[in-house]
Design a protein around this motif. Structure first.
Motif, PDB file in Angstrom:
ATOM      1  N   LEU A  82      42.241  56.597  30.174  1.00  0.00           N
ATOM      2  CA  LEU A  82      42.984  55.701  31.055  1.00  0.00           C
ATOM      3  C   LEU A  82      43.896  56.480  31.988  1.00  0.00           C
ATOM      4  O   LEU A  82      44.095  56.096  33.153  1.00  0.00           O
ATOM      5  CB  LEU A  82      43.798  54.712  30.223  1.00  0.00           C
ATOM      6  CG  LEU A  82      42.996  53.754  29.327  1.00  0.00           C
ATOM      7  CD1 LEU A  82      43.934  52.790  28.607  1.00  0.00           C
ATOM      8  CD2 LEU A  82      41.953  52.996  30.124  1.00  0.00           C
ATOM      9  N   GLY A  83      44.450  57.581  31.500  1.00  0.00           N
ATOM     10  CA  GLY A  83      45.287  58.419  32.348  1.00  0.00           C
ATOM     11  C   GLY A  83      44.509  59.038  33.494  1.00  0.00           C
ATOM     12  O   GLY A  83      44.983  59.081  34.641  1.00  0.00           O
ATOM     13  N   ARG A  84      43.299  59.532  33.209  1.00  0.00           N
ATOM     14  CA  ARG A  84      42.475  60.111  34.262  1.00  0.00           C
ATOM     15  C   ARG A  84      42.110  59.060  35.301  1.00  0.00           C
ATOM     16  O   ARG A  84      42.143  59.317  36.509  1.00  0.00           O
ATOM     17  CB  ARG A  84      41.198  60.708  33.666  1.00  0.00           C
ATOM     18  CG  ARG A  84      41.368  62.014  32.920  1.00  0.00           C
ATOM     19  CD  ARG A  84      41.948  63.099  33.799  1.00  0.00           C
ATOM     20  NE  ARG A  84      41.111  63.442  34.929  1.00  0.00           N
ATOM     21  CZ  ARG A  84      40.344  64.528  35.005  1.00  0.00           C
ATOM     22  NH1 ARG A  84      40.294  65.376  33.986  1.00  0.00           N
ATOM     23  NH2 ARG A  84      39.650  64.786  36.083  1.00  0.00           N
ATOM     24  N   LEU A  85      41.735  57.861  34.848  1.00  0.00           N
ATOM     25  CA  LEU A  85      41.400  56.801  35.793  1.00  0.00           C
ATOM     26  C   LEU A  85      42.604  56.439  36.661  1.00  0.00           C
ATOM     27  O   LEU A  85      42.480  56.262  37.882  1.00  0.00           O
ATOM     28  CB  LEU A  85      40.915  55.566  35.032  1.00  0.00           C
ATOM     29  CG  LEU A  85      39.538  55.666  34.384  1.00  0.00           C
ATOM     30  CD1 LEU A  85      39.314  54.490  33.444  1.00  0.00           C
ATOM     31  CD2 LEU A  85      38.446  55.716  35.447  1.00  0.00           C
ATOM     32  N   SER A  86      43.764  56.339  36.057  1.00  0.00           N
ATOM     33  CA  SER A  86      44.965  55.947  36.794  1.00  0.00           C
ATOM     34  C   SER A  86      45.347  57.002  37.834  1.00  0.00           C
ATOM     35  O   SER A  86      45.661  56.673  38.984  1.00  0.00           O
ATOM     36  CB  SER A  86      46.125  55.729  35.825  1.00  0.00           C
ATOM     37  OG  SER A  86      45.846  54.678  34.928  1.00  0.00           O
ATOM     38  N   ARG A  87      45.294  58.272  37.434  1.00  0.00           N
ATOM     39  CA  ARG A  87      45.702  59.344  38.352  1.00  0.00           C
ATOM     40  C   ARG A  87      44.640  59.627  39.409  1.00  0.00           C
ATOM     41  O   ARG A  87      44.928  59.661  40.612  1.00  0.00           O
ATOM     42  CB  ARG A  87      45.999  60.626  37.564  1.00  0.00           C
ATOM     43  CG  ARG A  87      47.180  60.541  36.626  1.00  0.00           C
ATOM     44  CD  ARG A  87      47.530  61.916  36.069  1.00  0.00           C
ATOM     45  NE  ARG A  87      46.381  62.560  35.425  1.00  0.00           N
ATOM     46  CZ  ARG A  87      46.036  62.378  34.148  1.00  0.00           C
ATOM     47  NH1 ARG A  87      46.754  61.555  33.395  1.00  0.00           N
ATOM     48  NH2 ARG A  87      45.000  62.998  33.625  1.00  0.00           N
ATOM     49  N   ASP A  88      43.397  59.874  38.955  1.00  0.00           N
ATOM     50  CA  ASP A  88      42.380  60.392  39.867  1.00  0.00           C
ATOM     51  C   ASP A  88      41.684  59.306  40.675  1.00  0.00           C
ATOM     52  O   ASP A  88      41.298  59.527  41.818  1.00  0.00           O
ATOM     53  CB  ASP A  88      41.331  61.182  39.077  1.00  0.00           C
ATOM     54  CG  ASP A  88      41.904  62.429  38.430  1.00  0.00           C
ATOM     55  OD1 ASP A  88      43.110  62.684  38.595  1.00  0.00           O
ATOM     56  OD2 ASP A  88      41.147  63.149  37.762  1.00  0.00           O
TER      57      ASP A  88
END
Length: 279
Positions: free
Chosen positions: A58-64
């Protein structure tokens, strides 16, 4: 850095869905005691590691994908300490989630992550893969790094619940190949004349041979055995020992009987200190 620094590209995108299917097959049948079982991550249960995997996705989706950067290190906070703090905060918050809720969120996030990576030009430079060097890295290496983290955490879950490890060459060989990309950065302080070589061999179906070569601009990496008859140093071990060394699950002294070294002892010792995770 030039391309030889990173070694030849590796494509792990087709593995994301299959790695997730393997994880789902383990999590599906866990009972309450297995979800609460301790793992190799100090203080974290199987539930906690699963929550950490979800947080990574979820962090990767939110940031990238979404360009959402809500969290930054505190003043003077080293980046590894920042990661440790926010990972711990996330895991603690997720302890209020049932295994069923956690499971559903995990399954939904992987397809989104793969779709995001497919939209990237994986040969372009992105952010650094810090254990391979501080400079911008090609996106294929970042994607491969992401896969290795998912694979390692799945191994930890499998070990905790007594499930067979995901050691098929299809899954483990790309992890070994990716982790080896830390070798040039590991050797950065080793002074050697241009052209000198070191070799690293990982035995078995998941392994292979790699050569790092010194030049005026630093060390570069390629697959294959050293062409020199007398490389500066060489290390040989099996795939299971290799990935555990690279993730600091074991220390070199703990597995000395499973490692063969030749050549310069100090360079061999440096090679065995290679870390392919953020420590």
């Amino acid at each position: 850095m030039t391309a030889p620094h990173w070694g030849p590209p590796i494509d792990v995108l087709p593995l994301f869905a299959r790695e997730e299917q393997a994880l789902v097959s383990v999590l599906t049948d866990l009972d309450a005691s297995q979800w609460a079982a301790p793992t190799a991550c100090p203080g974290w249960t199987v539930h906690d590691v699963a929550a950490h995997i979800l947080g990574d996705k979820l962090g990767r989706l939110s940031r990238d994908r979404d360009g959402y950067h809500a969290l930054e290190p505190n003043d003077g906070e080293p980046f590894p300490a920042f990661l440790h703090r926010i990972n711990d905060e996330w895991v603690r918050a997720c302890r209020r989630l049932s295994p069923e809720v956690l499971f559903a969120l995990l399954v939904d996030s992987t397809a989104q992550l793969t779709d995001m990576f497919k939209r990237h030009d994986l040969d372009e430079l992105g952010g650094p893969v810090t254990w391979a060097g501080p400079e911008p890295a090609p996106r294929w290496l970042d994607v491969a790094r992401e896969y290795t983290e998912l694979w390692v955490h799945q191994q930890q879950i499998r070990e905790a619940v007594g499930a067979p490890l995901l050691d098929d060459a299809e899954f483990r060989a790309p992890v070994v190949d990716t982790f080896m990309r830390a070798l040039p950065h590991t050797l950065r302080a080793v002074e050697a004349r241009s052209g000198r070589q070191v070799g690293y061999t990982v035995t078995g179906p998941s392994g292979g041979q790699w050569t790092a070569r010194a030049s005026a601009s630093g060390w570069s990496l390629d697959r294959g055995a050293p062409s020199s008859r007398s490389p500066l140093a060489s290390v040989t071990t099996d795939a299971d020992t290799f990935w555990r060394l690279c993730t600091r699950t074991v220390k070199p002294a703990d597995v000395a009987e499973r490692v063969t070294v030749k050549g310069d002892e100090s360079v061999c010792a440096t090679m065995l200190e290679m870390v392919s995770v953020i420590a």
